[in-house]
Structures are given as C-alpha cells and as structure tokens.
Design a protein around this motif. Sequence first.
Motif: not given
Length: 153
Positions: A31-46
């Motif tokens: 989701g865009d909101w997760v991708a744009l949230s500022g969390i780390t790339d590892h968290a996005k991948a998880l």
Amino acid sequence: MSLRGTGQTSADLDEQIEIAVGRRAPYTQLGDWVALSGITDHAKALYWHLSMHINTRRGDTEVWPTRDVLAEWSGFSRPNSIDRYLTELVDLGAIEIVTSRYANGMRSRNCYMIHQSPPAGYTGPTSLAEFYERRREVARDSERSALERTTLR
C-alpha cells in the motif's frame, strides 16, 4: 499529427492499440501509505512478506507464518532479528500481533493481523499525489522563509 504515408494520425493509432496480459502469477501489493510512511526498507519488506500470506479465499487478513520463515525471507539467520521491524509495523499501525499459547505447554505462536489501510489518526501521506503535494508545500515554505530572511537584512 499525421503519420507519413499512412493517412492516420497518432490519435487514430492510440485507439487501435490492444494491451494483452501476459503470464499471470500471484502477487502482493504494498500500500502507498506503508511505502510512504518513512519506515525502514526492512520493515516494508517484512510487511510485504506478511501480506503474501493473506488468504483471499478466506476473506480475512490474519496470517501466521513462523518467525523463522519471516527471518529467512528477510535475509536474517535468527528469528529475533526481525523483532525491531515488527515493532516498526506495530507502531505504524500496519499490523497487530496476537500471541496465542497452545494447550499442554506447547510453544506459543504469533498471529498477525495485516491492516491494508492506515489507522485513524495516521498523519503521513496516503498516496503518491499527497506525497508530492506535501513536498511542494515544504519547498514553497522554504522559499518563503529564505525570501523573508533576505528582505529583513
């Protein structure tokens, strides 16, 4: 614009183009909101790895992959290596973790509730358009501040 020697315009050709879908495979969107949230790339991948487990036939968003599998997919050798990224996702409101214990003293197991839309009170961008609008606002504010500083001198 006329295309040389065909008697057709580029607009005519645009209407004639067919797009065929090639080979299909299961896929999972971030989701865009997760991708744009500022969390780390590892968290996005998880988040992506957790989302891959959603069973659309069942109609819910609860998943229960093992931490071993999640760590392996994330490139870590130890399951506790993903804990900080799980925490990022919980803090963002992207997932909830429910730990259940089996009867007779068997091991506990995590169940993850995946949220596909942001929680109430989320203040980050929810779309790419919103991201760029906020970016333009910051640039305008920065330009105004710089102009004010130079006029005050």
